[in-house]
Write a protein that holds these residues in place. Structure first.
Motif, mmCIF file in Angstrom:
data_model
loop_
_atom_site.group_PDB
_atom_site.id
_atom_site.type_symbol
_atom_site.label_atom_id
_atom_site.label_comp_id
_atom_site.label_asym_id
_atom_site.label_seq_id
_atom_site.Cartn_x
_atom_site.Cartn_y
_atom_site.Cartn_z
ATOM 1 N N ARG A 1 12.174 -0.391 -16.987
ATOM 2 C CA ARG A 1 12.453 -0.612 -15.904
ATOM 3 C C ARG A 1 11.922 0.357 -14.946
ATOM 4 O O ARG A 1 11.254 1.266 -15.495
ATOM 5 N N ILE A 2 10.912 -0.388 -13.664
ATOM 6 C CA ILE A 2 10.908 0.610 -13.057
ATOM 7 C C ILE A 2 10.861 0.137 -11.056
ATOM 8 O O ILE A 2 11.891 -0.681 -11.197
ATOM 9 N N GLY B 1 -3.979 3.973 -4.986
ATOM 10 C CA GLY B 1 -3.428 5.226 -4.084
ATOM 11 C C GLY B 1 -1.808 5.262 -4.403
ATOM 12 O O GLY B 1 -0.875 5.111 -3.090
ATOM 13 N N ILE B 2 -1.240 4.760 -6.052
ATOM 14 C CA ILE B 2 0.161 4.457 -6.214
ATOM 15 C C ILE B 2 0.870 5.938 -6.717
ATOM 16 O O ILE B 2 -0.394 5.945 -7.961
ATOM 17 N N ALA B 3 1.725 6.506 -6.685
ATOM 18 C CA ALA B 3 1.700 7.593 -7.509
ATOM 19 C C ALA B 3 2.633 7.382 -8.092
ATOM 20 O O ALA B 3 3.743 6.181 -7.826
ATOM 21 N N LEU B 4 3.241 7.939 -9.297
ATOM 22 C CA LEU B 4 3.559 7.923 -10.614
ATOM 23 C C LEU B 4 4.592 8.864 -10.399
ATOM 24 O O LEU B 4 4.228 10.410 -10.668
ATOM 25 N N HIS B 5 5.522 9.138 -9.708
ATOM 26 C CA HIS B 5 6.462 10.643 -9.556
ATOM 27 C C HIS B 5 7.083 10.465 -11.152
ATOM 28 O O HIS B 5 6.855 11.840 -11.309
ATOM 29 N N ARG C 1 8.413 7.210 2.733
ATOM 30 C CA ARG C 1 9.305 8.027 1.921
ATOM 31 C C ARG C 1 9.830 7.732 0.691
ATOM 32 O O ARG C 1 10.957 8.378 0.838
ATOM 33 N N ASN C 2 9.994 7.437 -0.069
ATOM 34 C CA ASN C 2 10.492 7.621 -1.437
ATOM 35 C C ASN C 2 11.695 7.311 -1.375
ATOM 36 O O ASN C 2 12.436 7.447 -2.026
ATOM 37 N N GLN C 3 11.714 5.778 -0.361
ATOM 38 C CA GLN C 3 13.350 5.093 -0.351
ATOM 39 C C GLN C 3 13.036 4.336 -1.248
ATOM 40 O O GLN C 3 11.470 3.582 -1.467
ATOM 41 N N LEU C 4 14.090 3.359 -2.431
ATOM 42 C CA LEU C 4 14.098 2.037 -3.373
ATOM 43 C C LEU C 4 13.510 1.072 -2.509
ATOM 44 O O LEU C 4 14.443 0.695 -1.593
ATOM 45 N N ALA D 1 4.929 4.434 -4.481
ATOM 46 C CA ALA D 1 5.357 4.911 -5.893
ATOM 47 C C ALA D 1 6.102 3.828 -6.267
ATOM 48 O O ALA D 1 7.002 3.148 -5.766
ATOM 49 N N ILE D 2 5.691 4.760 -7.773
ATOM 50 C CA ILE D 2 6.963 3.912 -8.676
ATOM 51 C C ILE D 2 7.090 5.408 -9.273
ATOM 52 O O ILE D 2 6.961 6.662 -10.063
ATOM 53 N N ILE D 3 8.868 4.876 -10.417
ATOM 54 C CA ILE D 3 9.307 5.717 -11.719
ATOM 55 C C ILE D 3 9.860 4.001 -12.714
ATOM 56 O O ILE D 3 10.029 3.416 -12.215
ATOM 57 N N LEU D 4 9.333 5.218 -13.877
ATOM 58 C CA LEU D 4 9.327 4.159 -14.652
ATOM 59 C C LEU D 4 9.994 4.900 -15.332
ATOM 60 O O LEU D 4 11.031 5.719 -15.866
ATOM 61 N N VAL D 5 11.245 3.606 -16.192
ATOM 62 C CA VAL D 5 12.292 4.383 -16.660
ATOM 63 C C VAL D 5 12.356 3.669 -18.451
ATOM 64 O O VAL D 5 11.850 1.950 -17.813
#
Length: 233
Positions: A135-136, A210-214, A142-145, A177-181
């Motif tokens: 899941r991504i 330019g995309i951050a992986l948090h 603004r770090n909102q989904l 930005a993205i968060i991997l799950v």
């Protein structure tokens, strides 16, 4: 004998049990109920004319816990002969409602300032799945989904993940930005070497655009692991 007394005598024995359980739930809350008792409450509506305590206990014994019953796949639930399609649908709806509720907690505020809500959502959505899912969570500046998508579903111990496809989707959504799950159906959330290698590949490709992986979060029945917390990224 009056009609009211006669009616009480003829009522099935479980009627009184149902009312007592409902009253205890109302007065003392969910913490006062065992897993099988909370499951009974959910089964009352879909199975109105039967004592459901034995079924609730059997489901907990088969699947392991309340959470594992609610999140079990329709295929696994259908292995229980006493569960009709209507009951299975009700259980699936409860799982969907839990996911919608926890997802709402994530959407309301910046993800990085509500990390416990993110973990709760990931756990609710994936921890008890019987196959690996990748899941991504896509975030804006603004770090909102922006979006939450299951990109791949694999086997019990492997999900193919392609770094360029992950980043391509982030660019399509204008995510910064993205968060991997992903989940480990074995229950142990410890990252494998393959997990670590894949995560670093995604981080490298994402950074160049330019995309951050948090973070990369692995969830399982036994808890969760954070790559950021483990200093793996």
């Amino acid at each position: 004998m009056g009609e009211h007394a006669k009616g009480l005598e003829e009522a099935p024995h479980y009627y009184g049990h149902r009312e007592r359980l409902r009253a205890r739930f109302r007065d003392a809350g969910a913490d006062a109920l065992a897993d099988y008792e909370l499951l009974e409450l959910l089964l009352f509506r879909s199975i109105p004319r039967r004592d459901v305590k034995p079924l609730a206990k059997a489901l907990i014994e088969k699947f392991g816990s309340f959470s594992e019953v609610i999140t079990a796949s329709p295929e696994r639930l259908s292995e229980v002969s006493e569960l009709s399609d209507n009951v299975i649908t009700e259980l699936m709806a409860i799982h969907a409602a839990a996911q919608r509720l926890t997802r709402g907690q994530v959407k309301r505020r910046p993800v990085l300032s509500s990390w416990s809500s993110v973990i709760d959502y990931c756990h609710t959505a994936m921890a008890f799945a019987d196959k690996e899912q990748f899941r991504i969570l896509f975030l804006d500046k603004r770090n909102q989904l922006i979006a939450d998508e299951v990109q791949q579903t694999g086997t019990v111990d492997h999900t193919p993940v392609y770094p360029r496809e992950v980043v391509k989707r982030a660019l399509e959504l204008s995510a910064t930005a993205i968060i991997l799950v992903h989940n480990h159906p074995s229950g142990d959330p410890t990252p494998s070497q393959a997990d670590i290698q894949m995560t670093r590949q995604i981080a490298e490709v994402a950074k160049s655009l330019g995309i951050a992986l948090h973070d990369h979060i692995i969830v399982g029945k036994e808890g969760h692991a954070s790559f950021k917390g483990l200093r793996l990224i």
